[in-house]
Design a protein around this motif. Structure first.
Motif, PDB file in Angstrom:
ATOM      1  N   ARG A  99      47.465  51.956  -5.671  1.00 21.12           N
ATOM      2  CA  ARG A  99      47.279  51.408  -4.326  1.00 21.12           C
ATOM      3  C   ARG A  99      46.241  52.200  -3.542  1.00 21.12           C
ATOM      4  O   ARG A  99      45.433  51.625  -2.801  1.00 21.12           O
ATOM      5  N   ASN A 146      42.830  50.614  -2.072  1.00 23.34           N
ATOM      6  CA  ASN A 146      42.622  50.598  -0.621  1.00 23.34           C
ATOM      7  C   ASN A 146      43.619  51.571   0.011  1.00 23.34           C
ATOM      8  O   ASN A 146      44.749  51.209   0.290  1.00 23.34           O
ATOM      9  N   THR A 191      43.819  53.000   2.959  1.00 28.98           N
ATOM     10  CA  THR A 191      44.319  52.709   4.314  1.00 28.98           C
ATOM     11  C   THR A 191      45.380  51.610   4.282  1.00 28.98           C
ATOM     12  O   THR A 191      46.322  51.627   5.070  1.00 28.98           O
ATOM     13  N   SER A 192      45.239  50.667   3.350  1.00 27.03           N
ATOM     14  CA  SER A 192      46.263  49.632   3.193  1.00 27.03           C
ATOM     15  C   SER A 192      47.571  50.238   2.692  1.00 27.03           C
ATOM     16  O   SER A 192      48.662  49.866   3.144  1.00 27.03           O
ATOM     17  N   TYR A 193      47.465  51.180   1.756  1.00 25.95           N
ATOM     18  CA  TYR A 193      48.651  51.864   1.245  1.00 25.95           C
ATOM     19  C   TYR A 193      49.382  52.595   2.367  1.00 25.95           C
ATOM     20  O   TYR A 193      50.612  52.507   2.497  1.00 25.95           O
ATOM     21  N   ASP A 239      51.115  50.261   4.770  1.00 26.01           N
ATOM     22  CA  ASP A 239      52.371  49.784   4.199  1.00 26.01           C
ATOM     23  C   ASP A 239      53.465  50.843   4.319  1.00 26.01           C
ATOM     24  O   ASP A 239      54.631  50.520   4.581  1.00 26.01           O
ATOM     25  N   GLU A 299      44.419  47.468   9.028  1.00 27.47           N
ATOM     26  CA  GLU A 299      45.110  46.984   7.825  1.00 27.47           C
ATOM     27  C   GLU A 299      46.543  46.560   8.160  1.00 27.47           C
ATOM     28  O   GLU A 299      47.049  45.575   7.625  1.00 27.47           O
ATOM     29  N   ASP A 340      46.358  43.154   9.786  1.00 26.93           N
ATOM     30  CA  ASP A 340      45.951  42.122   8.827  1.00 26.93           C
ATOM     31  C   ASP A 340      47.078  41.783   7.859  1.00 26.93           C
ATOM     32  O   ASP A 340      47.288  40.622   7.513  1.00 26.93           O
ATOM     33  N   THR A 341      47.803  42.808   7.417  1.00 23.47           N
ATOM     34  CA  THR A 341      48.833  42.608   6.399  1.00 23.47           C
ATOM     35  C   THR A 341      50.128  42.066   6.980  1.00 23.47           C
ATOM     36  O   THR A 341      50.775  41.203   6.382  1.00 23.47           O
TER      37      THR A 341
END
Length: 662
Positions: free
Chosen positions: A584, A588, A590-592, A595, A629, A632-633
């Protein structure tokens, strides 16, 4: 070439419209209704066959089948069954009508339907709307929307997108340059250029334009849209781009958003499951499991109930084994996702910066005054510490001791309480001190916080890890490696020890070596679990992140599987969590981390240690990107999530670190 059928609902063999009409009539006559019989007939017939059943029903009994179903059924089950009985164009027309009638507009519905339909479907929708409501859909949409959002909807409603599959390379480059010039390369944004190109060019053309744009701008078209546009217009243009890239992935994300968290967006769930059941539901299922941690089937099963659930599961068509072979659509998407990840250059931004006009002496005096005497002025403490960079806070610590002969950290600890104290003290430590403290906290007491150990070691650079090790040893007179070895075991321990060396390669991707590493991982999938974990560790814990992106991309080509799905299926426990976190972060980071923040606050209770750890450690690194992120997520701002999940001065300090509402 004829496209392979990818739906889950097909024509029923041995179909007899009159017999089905009779079955439905008998299921509804008398007191009560046989919902199971209704469900079994309607979900096992294609839409064309359902229209024949409706005609036969009226011929046999002189009654309207939809009217009788509405009378006999209730709630979400009734909405689902009745919607299944409408022809696709009339179903779309009804969704658009419902989205714009009454007070307020359901912009998300307008975006979803109009961004995802092809020319033929749009033209059929227009005709159906006119027939059903005696009105022009374009005029109604214009009357209910405004600005650039309205203009783009009108463009989509024309149903005139180019459909040629032969692409002009010169025009691809020209359009990519025009989009760049209309947004990133100028002050302000030329929205008309975005509307013209994204609303009219063919799908094959735009897919190449997006690749070319990435090379020119060194960022994805999606990231440019997020930074250049706003509101419903931004959401519409992102949806168009997502549908150009992959309609099934677009719907997989929409389905996930409809069911995640508390409550279910049933209208969205119903609309998508119906409209895609005879088109691409198999691809949507594959994209869903590619993107998320559970199959679409199981998410529906966990999120719905009763006959409504049974009907949805029938439309879904089956559960997916998490690590099965990809369908072509999902394999291509997985490959493309890793390619985009490898090409993207992200400008990291924090939310906390050095204060201009900084005076450590004045700040030290103000902090001393805030803690002196009866009571504590928390507002002053929060205001100073959250508006200074870490380097400035270290200067304040030194001046405080030289001016007052006191330890600022000790004074803060005695004056503040609970989570606010932990947060403020975390901000006052150097990054290495703070991470070392977090590693120690994760290993002390009963049980070990394995997620914290993984998160820190996966997201820190070699230099940062070495600084953590030095700080840990200075504070605890014991090496971090020794502490990890005594608190963990097996392959998980070996993974952590490997990462704590701070010796990950820092070289760019090597294509030839990436292919060899991908083949090594592919071959490892045939080993027993212990050997597989060892071989995975030798690659995932040592190669540079840019190189691993290429490895994971080539892994899709070698195996027709995605590395994330293999890890979820073939590994377990802390080893799985560690390997998955590496993947992850490679894709990405920053996405990890976004989350991780979401999981720290969702549901009952808050994991304050995780929340503080991420907010403090990333505030000067990439918290702005994490915020984006997160929105967006999860379709909610980090600011709003913190606001709803924390309270008092602790919340006030966290919101300053967050830096905005998005």
């Amino acid at each position: 070439m004829v496209k392979q059928f990818r739906g889950t609902v097909t024509d029923f063999a041995g179909f007899d419209a009159r017999a089905d009409a009779e079955t439905l009539y008998n299921a509804m006559k008398g007191i009560g209704s046989d919902k199971e019989a209704i469900l079994d007939v309607i979900t096992a017939r294609s839409n064309g066959q359902r229209q024949e059943i409706a005609a036969a029903y009226k011929s046999l009994y002189g009654q309207d089948l939809i009217g009788d179903l509405k009378y006999e059924l209730t709630g979400k089950f009734e909405r689902l069954i009745v919607s299944l009985m409408r022809a696709p164009a009339f179903h779309d027309a009804k969704e658009i009508k419902d989205a714009i009638k009454g007070l307020g507009t359901n912009e998300k519905c307008l975006i979803e339907v109009l961004a995802s339909r092809n020319n033929e479907q749009i033209l059929a929708l227009r005709d159906a709307y006119k027939e059903a409501y005696g009105r022009d859909v374009e005029a109604d949409v214009i009357a209910d929307t405004s600005g650039h959002f309205k203009k783009m909807l009108v463009v989509l409603l024309q149903g005139t997108r180019e459909e040629n599959t032969v692409v002009n390379a010169d025009l691809v480059e020209e359009d990519a340059q025009e989009l760049y010039a209309a947004g990133e390369a100028k002050w302000g944004t030329d929205e008309a250029t975005f509307i013209m190109i994204l609303g009219n060019r063919s799908i094959a053309h735009l897919q190449l334009v997006f690749d070319e744009y990435q090379k020119i701008a060194e960022k994805s078209i999606e990231d440019s849209i997020k930074s250049e546009l706003s509101g419903d217009f931004e959401r519409l243009m992102l949806a168009v781009v997502q549908c150009i890239r992959s309609v099934p992935m677009f719907f997989a994300k929409r389905l996930y958003m409809a069911m995640k968290g508390l409550g279910t967006a049933d209208n969205t769930l119903i609309r998508i499951m119906i409209s895609r059941s005879e088109m691409d539901m198999l691809d949507i299922r594959e994209c869903f499991r590619l993107q998320y941690e559970k199959s679409l089937y199981n998410m529906i099963k966990d999120d719905t109930s009763g006959d409504y659930k049974r009907t949805l599961l029938s439309l879904c068509g089956g559960d997916d084994d998490l690590a099965g072979e990809f369908f072509p659509e999902a394999a291509q998407i997985a490959y493309k996702m890793w390619e985009v990840s490898a090409m993207t250059k992200v400008q990291l931004r924090g939310t906390i910066y050095a204060s201009s006009g900084f005076n450590p002496g004045s700040d030290a005096k103000a902090l001393r005054k805030a803690m002196k005497g009866f009571g504590t002025d928390e507002d002053t403490i929060i205001d100073i510490i959250t508006h200074r960079s870490n380097a400035q806070r270290q200067e304040i610590r030194k001046v405080f001791k030289s001016s007052f002969g006191r330890d600022l950290m000790a004074d803060l600890k005695s004056e503040l309480s609970k989570n606010l104290c932990r947060l403020i003290l975390g901000l006052m430590m150097t990054p290495a001190e703070f991470d070392a403290k977090m590693m120690k906290k994760a290993m002390e007491g009963a049980g070990t916080d394995e997620h914290a150990l993984i998160e820190i070691l996966v997201t820190r650079s070699n230099e940062e890890i070495k600084a953590i090790c030095a700080s840990f040893e200075e504070a605890h007179k014991k090496s971090l490696e020794a502490a990890i070895t005594s608190e963990t075991s097996g392959h998980f321990c070996r993974i952590l020890v490997s990462m704590v060396q701070g010796a990950r390669e820092e070289s760019p991707a090597d294509t030839g070596r990436a292919m060899e590493d991908a083949q090594e991982l592919g071959d490892a999938c045939n080993d027993d679990s212990s050997a597989m974990e060892t071989r995975f560790m030798s690659v995932l814990c040592t190669r540079s992140f840019p190189h691993l992106r290429r490895v994971f991309q080539e892994f899709v080509r070698c195996t027709n599987k995605d590395i994330e799905q293999i890890i979820k299926k073939e590994m377990s426990g802390d080893v799985k969590n560690a390997m998955y976190a590496i993947v992850r972060s490679v894709k990405n980071q920053t996405s990890y981390l976004a989350d991780r923040l979401y999981k720290a606050m969702k549901g009952l209770g808050t994991d304050d240690r995780a929340l503080i750890r991420i907010m403090v450690s990333r505030s000067e690194v990439d918290l702005f990107n994490i915020r984006k992120e997160f929105k967006d997520t999860h379709d909610v701002s980090l600011h709003d999530f913190i606001q709803g999940d924390t309270s008092g001065d602790y919340r006030k300090a966290l919101l300053v670190l967050c830096g905005g509402e998005d």
